[in-house]
Write an enzyme that holds these catalytic residues in place. Structure first.
Site, PDB file in Angstrom:
ATOM      1  N   GLU A  40       7.092 -21.814   7.838  1.00 29.41           N
ATOM      2  CA  GLU A  40       7.056 -21.256   9.254  1.00 29.41           C
ATOM      3  C   GLU A  40       8.497 -21.701  10.028  1.00 29.41           C
ATOM      4  O   GLU A  40       9.076 -20.865  10.588  1.00 29.41           O
ATOM      5  CB  GLU A  40       6.114 -20.419   9.873  1.00 29.41           C
ATOM      6  CG  GLU A  40       5.307 -21.460  10.483  1.00 29.41           C
ATOM      7  CD  GLU A  40       4.548 -20.835  11.757  1.00 29.41           C
ATOM      8  OE1 GLU A  40       4.785 -20.673  12.706  1.00 29.41           O
ATOM      9  OE2 GLU A  40       3.733 -20.216  11.482  1.00 29.41           O
TER      10      GLU A  40
ATOM     11  N   GLU B 287       0.753  -1.052   0.173  1.00 26.00           N
ATOM     12  CA  GLU B 287       0.069  -0.369  -0.214  1.00 26.00           C
ATOM     13  C   GLU B 287       1.526   1.388  -0.065  1.00 26.00           C
ATOM     14  O   GLU B 287      -0.183   2.040  -0.335  1.00 26.00           O
ATOM     15  CB  GLU B 287      -1.545   0.523   1.492  1.00 26.00           C
ATOM     16  CG  GLU B 287      -1.986  -1.089   1.520  1.00 26.00           C
ATOM     17  CD  GLU B 287      -2.861  -0.567   2.264  1.00 26.00           C
ATOM     18  OE1 GLU B 287      -2.774  -0.721   3.057  1.00 26.00           O
ATOM     19  OE2 GLU B 287      -4.064  -1.457   2.355  1.00 26.00           O
TER      20      GLU B 287
END
Length: 303
Positions: free
Chosen positions: A122, A91
């Site tokens: 992960e 963004e």
């Protein structure tokens, strides 16, 4: 590293994994009360972020230093943390018109894991990601609820070996790594035990948004509280640029439209021209000399 699919069991010691006594009866109450319980927990998040502001300020200064020296900011995360980091980095380009590589997100599992949970990834170190993409000029920001995610810790350790500065955003103050800055978020146990997309994720979102926005402000990507570096890529945003010029200068919209046209659509150039009275060419040159910092450009023209 062995994955959970190979039968290894890891017990994570973190406040986010504990049972919350305030929501023990959440499955026995009305729908409204379920939502009320969740909301009451959510209301504690801003206070947890507020407690970490001194450390967050240090992280911001490191981010500014990295970019000013020609480096970048790397976000590293897995699961919810990685998705939030990826969203924040994405963004910044349309909001502040920054180069796409100023903020780079490394999400465990890559693009596929953004839309589908790939939990086992992960448990693999993110060191290789940082080794390939980071330098000593950069800042590497790890984001993890438990403070112990191997993908994140491995990336930070590799960054430290490269000579880069490191920041760890964690909902657990007890971490197995000593970063340059630890932003510890004391959000406590979740409404649903271990569901760190809830309070932990909300706190991380606030921290990431505040961090990147503050970096942009310190780099002069705003004027006052206006988004003067934004890209006008659609009709709504083109209208916003005119409104921003009007609000910042007090000039009529027609004058703002003309100034923007004379500046070839560059909002900052039009703004400096209108505020200083300098010709468009001088306004553009002042911004070039000050690396796009509006107030510094105005000071230069006034001097």
């Amino acid at each position: 590293m062995t994955s959970p699919r190979d039968g290894v069991v890891v017990h994570v010691e973190s406040p986010t994994e504990g049972r919350n006594p305030r929501t023990a009866d959440i499955d026995r109450v009305s729908t409204t009360d379920v939502l009320r319980m969740i909301n009451e927990e959510d209301r504690t998040v801003p206070a947890a972020v507020a407690e970490a502001l001194p450390e967050l300020a240090r992280a911001v200064d490191l981010g500014v230093e990295a970019i000013m020296s020609g480096g970048r900011v790397h976000y590293v995360g897995a699961g919810t943390s990685g998705r939030l980091a990826t969203l924040d980095a994405a963004e910044l380009v349309p909001t502040f018109n920054v180069p796409a590589d100023w903020f780079v997100a490394h999400h465990a599992g890559g693009p596929e894991a953004l839309v589908r949970a790939v939990e086992e990834v992960e448990d693999h170190s993110g060191a290789a990601q940082i080794r390939r993409h980071a330098t000593a000029k950069d800042l590497v920001v790890g984001v993890t609820a438990s403070g112990r995610t191997p993908f994140v810790i491995g990336a930070l350790q590799e960054a430290q070996a490269l000579g880069a500065h490191t920041v760890l955003v964690s909902n657990n103050a007890s971490v197995p790594f000593a970063p340059d800055v630890l932003v510890a978020l004391n959000t406590g146990p979740e409404a649903i035990a271990g569901s760190t997309r809830m309070k932990a994720g909300s706190a991380q979102k606030l921290v990431l948004t505040s961090f990147s926005t503050a970096v942009m402000v310190r780099l002069g990507r705003t004027y006052s509280n206006l988004m003067v570096s934004m890209r006008a890529t659609n009709a709504k945003l083109r209208g916003r640029t005119i409104r921003i010029l009007h609000e910042a200068t007090g000039e009529p919209e027609a004058a703002c439209e003309q100034a923007l046209a004379d500046a070839s659509g560059d909002l900052k150039v039009a703004l400096v021209h209108l505020l200083s009275g300098a010709p468009t060419e001088r306004a553009a040159a002042a911004l070039e000399d000050t690396k796009g910092h509006v107030r510094n450009a105005l000071d230069r023209l006034a001097g």
